[in-house]
Structures are given as structure tokens and as C-alpha cells.
Design a protein around this motif. Structure first.
Motif, PDB file in Angstrom:
ATOM      1  N   GLN A   1     110.840  28.555  59.851  1.00 19.26           N
ATOM      2  CA  GLN A   1     111.219  27.007  59.971  1.00 19.26           C
ATOM      3  C   GLN A   1     110.773  25.927  58.911  1.00 19.26           C
TER       4      GLN A   1
ATOM      5  N   ALA B   1     116.661  29.588  58.362  1.00 22.29           N
ATOM      6  CA  ALA B   1     115.726  30.239  59.688  1.00 22.29           C
ATOM      7  C   ALA B   1     116.781  30.317  60.830  1.00 22.29           C
ATOM      8  N   ASP B   2     117.557  29.325  60.999  1.00 20.40           N
ATOM      9  CA  ASP B   2     118.080  29.384  62.165  1.00 20.40           C
ATOM     10  C   ASP B   2     119.011  30.525  62.684  1.00 20.40           C
TER      11      ASP B   2
END
Length: 303
Positions: free
Chosen positions: A80, A93-94
């Protein structure tokens, strides 16, 4: 370009092959792992580095990261941070971290109207026992894992498997339970790079295991992708938001079930020339995506 390969580790074939392909295409390459990423803030300036290199120098990072269940918080935090720092990472990242979770993957795919096996989250043996009584043969597995590890088929007298189920629950806290879908002829693995299905293989279990996993002795054959599998594949990657992926699809009773969306697909099983061609394709996709990303940043909003 300066391209980072955030590898699974320093021995994984695909990560090493991507570095080799990038050099062959004239790029400066940096191999590091997610666990090498370090954060410092000094004199009002934040910095992310890996192996002594400032990651801000990189034009793009191709992620084949290992997010370790036993160090989940710190690994996710590092990933993140890269996104927060504005690094261009394929994939961000998500979406990458969401696809690590089989439970979250099942949720996204179902919400997109795609077919997945009935899936139940259980935190005690009694709940698993009830599902075994209902479905007969079930598959029990952790939500986080790879290469078929700790994926167990439970059939026959449940009480003989109850200690194994309890062991998985003790290790993971809860497990996912799905009815077993027969697949003696194997399943399909489609590998996507961007908006293209790069190749499709049929994975065939050997006589020693029911798992269609190459790491566990399954064989494979490359096949032409059907229109139905193509549609399911592209809808799935769009739902997950990732652009480099391997999808496991099972054809059964006239339906195509999505079993998994793998964010670190492999191609080690091909012959050397084909493996290198796949790696070069991935590098070129990253380059093209970087250029498109830069253009999008330069284009005024609303134009």
C-alpha cells in the motif's frame, strides 16, 4: 525504461526470466521482493527503497509479490505504501491484494454475475460436518494459499477427516468449504496479459491426486480458447481489476465455474523459446501501459 520486478523471491523462474527479457529489450532492470521494500522519512521527505535503490527512480514495477499469510499486515502495508507514494505498479495494491483472498475473489466474481462453486466460510468442525452431510464430497481450504497447499478433499466417513479439518481450523482460524466438482479430464488455465489471453492450457490430474495442479504432478496440453471461456475469462479479470493473471476454469454440467484468479501466473512449463517470448510480451505490455499512464496524467481532466 527503468523497470522493477517485484519477484516472489530471488529464485522464482518467471521473475528471473522477466529480468532477462527486459535486459534483452534494452531496459534497466531491478529485481527485488516485497519484503525488501523499506520506508524512511527524513528531513520532511519520504522515501521507499529496495536493495539500496530509491524506488521513485523506477518507471514501472511489475508485481509478482509474495504476500505471506503469517506476515499479512506488514506485507500489505509495504504494498500500500508503494501505491500511496505514487509508484506505477502493475497491478496496484487494492486489486492485487484482493485477488490474494479466495473469499474476496468469490465475492467479486459472484457480484459480476459469474459462476463460482457454492462457497461457505466455516470456523468450526460442526459447520463443516453439516456441509459434508449435505453435499457428500467437499473441498476444504484456506482463503489464503497457493499451489494447492492445504486444499483437502473430504469424502466418505467424515469423522475420519475431522482431525484434519480441526487442524486446518487451528492453523487458519476459518476455512472455505465447497462441494467437490468432478473433473477427471482436468480444468482450464487461461493466462491474461492486458486485454489479451496469451495462452490457454488444459491441466490434467495424474492417477495419484485429484488436483489439476502442475506442481503436484498434473500434466498439461495447450488448447485453443473457446468463445465461452474467453468471455468468462475477460469478464473475470475486469471484475477483479487485475491485468496479469491466470484463471482456473472448470467446465461441468454445461456451466463454466471460476475456481481461482491467480495474480502471479506461471509459464515455466513451456519450452525455453516460448517462455522467453511470454516474458518479453509481459515486459512490452508494462512499457506500453507506462506510456499510456503518463499520457493520461498529462491530459487535462475532462478533455
Amino acid at each position: 525504461m527503468k523497470i522493477g520486478i517485484m519477484g516472489w523471491d530471488y529464485e522464482e523462474f518467471e521473475s528471473l526470466n522477466l529480468v532477462e527479457a527486459g535486459v534483452a529489450l534494452g531496459h534497466e532492470m531491478l529485481l527485488f521482493t516485497l519484503q525488501d521494500v523499506q520506508f524512511t522519512t527524513r528531513d520532511g521527505r519520504n522515501q521507499l527503497s529496495a536493495n539500496g535503490r530509491d524506488l521513485a527512480e523506477l518507471d514501472v514495477v511489475i508485481s509478482r509479490a509474495q504476500v505471506r499469510p503469517e506476515h499479512w499486515a506488514s506485507d500489505c502495508e509495504r504494498y500500500q505504501l508503494m501505491q500511496e507514494a505514487g509508484l506505477f505498479v502493475i497491478d496496484p495494491a487494492d486489486d492485487f491484494i484482493t485477488s490474494e483472498s479466495k473469499l474476496l475473489t468469490m465475492h467479486r466474481l459472484t457480484e459480476a454475475g459469474l459462476q463460482v462453486p457454492d462457497t461457505f466460510q466455516c470456523n468450526n468442525v460442526s459447520a463443516v460436518r453439516e456441509l459434508a452431510a449435505k453435499y457428500g464430497t467437499i473441498v476444504v481450504k484456506p482463503s489464503y494459499g497457493y499451489a494447492g497447499q492445504d486444499v483437502e478433499r473430504v469424502t466418505g466417513d467424515f469423522e475420519k477427516s475431522a482431525p484434519l479439518v480441526q487442524s486446518l481450523l487451528s492453523q487458519y482460524g476459518d476455512v472455505l468449504v465447497q462441494p467437490f466438482i468432478p473433473h477427471p479430464e482436468g480444468d482450464f488455465r487461461t493466462t491474461v496479459v492486458g486485454d489479451e489471453i496469451l495462452f490457454t492450457i488444459r491441466r490434467i490430474p495424474n492417477e495419484k491426486t485429484w488436483k489439476a495442479n502442475l506442481a503436484m504432478g498434473a500434466t498439461f496440453e495447450e488448447v485453443e480458447v473457446s468463445d465461452e471461456i474467453r468471455e468468462v475469462t475477460m469478464r473475470a479479470v475486469q471484475a477483479m481489476g487485475i491485468t496479469i493473471a491466470g484463471l482456473d476454469i472448470l467446465a461441468y454440467d454445461g456451466k463454466y465455474y471460476l475456481l481461482e484468479v491467480n495474480n502471479v501466473p506461471g509459464w515455466y512449463f513451456f519450452e525455453p523459446e516460448r517462455r522467453f517470448a511470454v516474458s518479453k510480451h509481459v515486459i512490452q505490455y508494462a512499457v506500453n501501459s507506462t506510456l499510456a499512464h503518463r499520457d493520461a496524467q498529462l491530459t487535462p481532466e475532462g478533455v
